[in-house]
Design an enzyme around this catalytic site. Structure first.
Site, PDB file in Angstrom:
ATOM      1  N   LYS A 111      -3.197  -2.923  -7.172  1.00 16.74           N
ATOM      2  CA  LYS A 111      -1.862  -2.813  -6.579  1.00 16.74           C
ATOM      3  C   LYS A 111      -0.790  -3.377  -7.509  1.00 16.74           C
ATOM      4  O   LYS A 111       0.297  -2.799  -7.643  1.00 16.74           O
ATOM      5  CB  LYS A 111      -1.821  -3.513  -5.223  1.00 16.74           C
ATOM      6  CG  LYS A 111      -2.589  -2.791  -4.130  1.00 16.74           C
ATOM      7  CD  LYS A 111      -2.098  -1.358  -3.948  1.00 16.74           C
ATOM      8  CE  LYS A 111      -2.802  -0.624  -2.841  1.00 16.74           C
ATOM      9  NZ  LYS A 111      -2.384   0.804  -2.764  1.00 16.74           N
TER      10      LYS A 111
ATOM     11  N   ASP B  61      -9.456  16.574  -5.372  1.00 19.98           N
ATOM     12  CA  ASP B  61      -9.898  15.310  -5.932  1.00 19.98           C
ATOM     13  C   ASP B  61      -8.738  14.801  -6.774  1.00 19.98           C
ATOM     14  O   ASP B  61      -8.367  15.419  -7.775  1.00 19.98           O
ATOM     15  CB  ASP B  61     -11.149  15.518  -6.797  1.00 19.98           C
ATOM     16  CG  ASP B  61     -11.666  14.224  -7.414  1.00 19.98           C
ATOM     17  OD1 ASP B  61     -10.948  13.203  -7.381  1.00 19.98           O
ATOM     18  OD2 ASP B  61     -12.790  14.236  -7.961  1.00 19.98           O
TER      19      ASP B  61
ATOM     20  N   TYR C 283      -8.823  -4.833  -5.649  1.00 17.25           N
ATOM     21  CA  TYR C 283      -7.807  -4.098  -4.900  1.00 17.25           C
ATOM     22  C   TYR C 283      -6.418  -4.630  -5.235  1.00 17.25           C
ATOM     23  O   TYR C 283      -5.485  -3.873  -5.513  1.00 17.25           O
ATOM     24  CB  TYR C 283      -8.088  -4.231  -3.404  1.00 17.25           C
ATOM     25  CG  TYR C 283      -7.066  -3.601  -2.495  1.00 17.25           C
ATOM     26  CD1 TYR C 283      -6.975  -2.222  -2.360  1.00 17.25           C
ATOM     27  CD2 TYR C 283      -6.196  -4.395  -1.742  1.00 17.25           C
ATOM     28  CE1 TYR C 283      -6.034  -1.645  -1.503  1.00 17.25           C
ATOM     29  CE2 TYR C 283      -5.264  -3.826  -0.884  1.00 17.25           C
ATOM     30  CZ  TYR C 283      -5.185  -2.443  -0.775  1.00 17.25           C
ATOM     31  OH  TYR C 283      -4.260  -1.883   0.070  1.00 17.25           O
TER      32      TYR C 283
ATOM     33  N   GLY D 285      -6.882   9.829   5.181  1.00 15.95           N
ATOM     34  CA  GLY D 285      -7.082   8.413   5.452  1.00 15.95           C
ATOM     35  C   GLY D 285      -6.316   7.917   6.652  1.00 15.95           C
ATOM     36  O   GLY D 285      -5.660   8.684   7.373  1.00 15.95           O
TER      37      GLY D 285
ATOM     38  N   GLY E 196      -4.556  12.186  -0.405  1.00 22.94           N
ATOM     39  CA  GLY E 196      -5.271  11.202   0.398  1.00 22.94           C
ATOM     40  C   GLY E 196      -4.865  11.318   1.851  1.00 22.94           C
ATOM     41  O   GLY E 196      -4.800  10.330   2.593  1.00 22.94           O
TER      42      GLY E 196
END
Length: 314
Positions: free
Chosen positions: A144, A51, A140, A11, A8
């Protein structure tokens, strides 16, 4: 950490973490991986298209580079996640479980950030303690909390060296955020520099925030900390500053008196913001690995305005 994989990497946090870690450990030792190709990330070190839901290729890259530390930064953020909860769960938990499994198989340490979004329900909003019942009402936040629990499970069950912090809203002068409830605290500086009236989507709510340099430093300090001293691991409260939209607006107006802000409340973002802590108690992070922020609202505002002006946006 000797060979580091950042998943990632394209980002908001990842794009700056790559540069930061390459400056410390050397370009060849920090592998950036993201779903989208990036010439920038490949300019001074290895880049691989990945991915994070592809477990076979994920494991192949860890084996190929002899990775011993992974930063899993893949996430669909709070406001975006509410628009498509099933996709948010698929991406966030899929990347997490693959990261945990690869870390277990190849004996890697693993950092997966948590968030103030993990809090929810009936808990102290001011000086929110490290250990408290967490009942988030966003997907979200659910992801988490799941991440914290799974990471603790992999540590106790398999001995995986998992570590994490609960990030406040992250403010950066390099990369724009993408779909978070705290995005306004970045966007407001761009409007100020452009001479535009800023339309704020939330009001009258305190939220913990952190300047990106502190966030980057926190990740490295935690990953380099003596594991014997870590009692919490997943996940530490860390704090730097807490303010309302009016407070950041007034701080900018001290430097740009003509700057204007109005409100157009986004009900989803407002509801999410009100469900989060006003200010975290980060005593455990300070005691267990020496956490201490270096930036406050005033010093950050000076630096943000300087950096945004340097972009010549007008």
């Amino acid at each position: 950490m000797k060979k580091i994989l950042i998943v990632g990497a394209g980002g908001q946090i990842g794009s700056e973490l790559v540069t930061y870690l390459r400056g410390i450990y050397g370009g060849a030792n920090v592998i950036a991986a993201d779903l989208k190709p990036s010439e920038k990330l490949a300019a001074d070190g290895p880049f691989e298209q990945l991915d994070a839901l592809d477990s076979e290729r994920y494991a192949l890259l860890v084996h190929k580079y002899g990775v011993d530390a992974i930063f899993n930064l893949v996430a669909l953020l709070s406001a975006t996640g509410e628009k498509n909860p099933t996709l948010a769960w698929k991406i966030n938990i899929g990347a997490l479980t693959n990261s945990l499994e690869v870390a277990r198989q190849y004996n890697c340490s693993l950092f997966t950030p948590s968030s103030i979004g993990a809090f929810g329900g009936d808990f102290p909003r001011d000086n929110t303690p490290q250990d408290v019942v967490m009942q988030p009402d966003t997907v979200y936040g659910v992801c988490k909390v799941t991440g914290e629990l799974l990471s603790n499970y992999y540590h106790t069950r398999f001995g995986v060296d998992t570590r994490s912090v609960r990030f406040p809203g992250i403010i950066s002068n390099v990369t724009l955020p993408g779909g978070g409830t705290t995005d306004y605290a970045v966007e407001i500086y761009y409007s100020a520099v452009k001479g535009e009236r800023f339309v704020c989507p939330v009001r009258d709510v305190y939220m913990d925030m952190m300047y990106m340099p502190d966030a980057l430093r926190a990740m490295v300090e935690l990953m380099e900390a003596d594991p014997v001293k870590l009692r919490h691991r997943n996940s530490f409260n860390i704090a730097s500053m807490s303010f309302t939209p009016d407070m950041i607006y007034e701080e900018i107006r001290k430097r740009i008196p003509e700057f204007e802000m109005v409100y157009n409340i986004d009900l989803v973002k407002q509801s999410i913001a009100e469900s989060w802590p006003n200010k975290l108690d980060d005593t455990c992070a300070r005691e267990e690995w020496g956490w201490k922020p270096q930036w406050d609202l005033s010093s950050m505002t000076d630096d943000m305005l300087r950096a945004v002006r340097a972009k010549n946006l007008a």
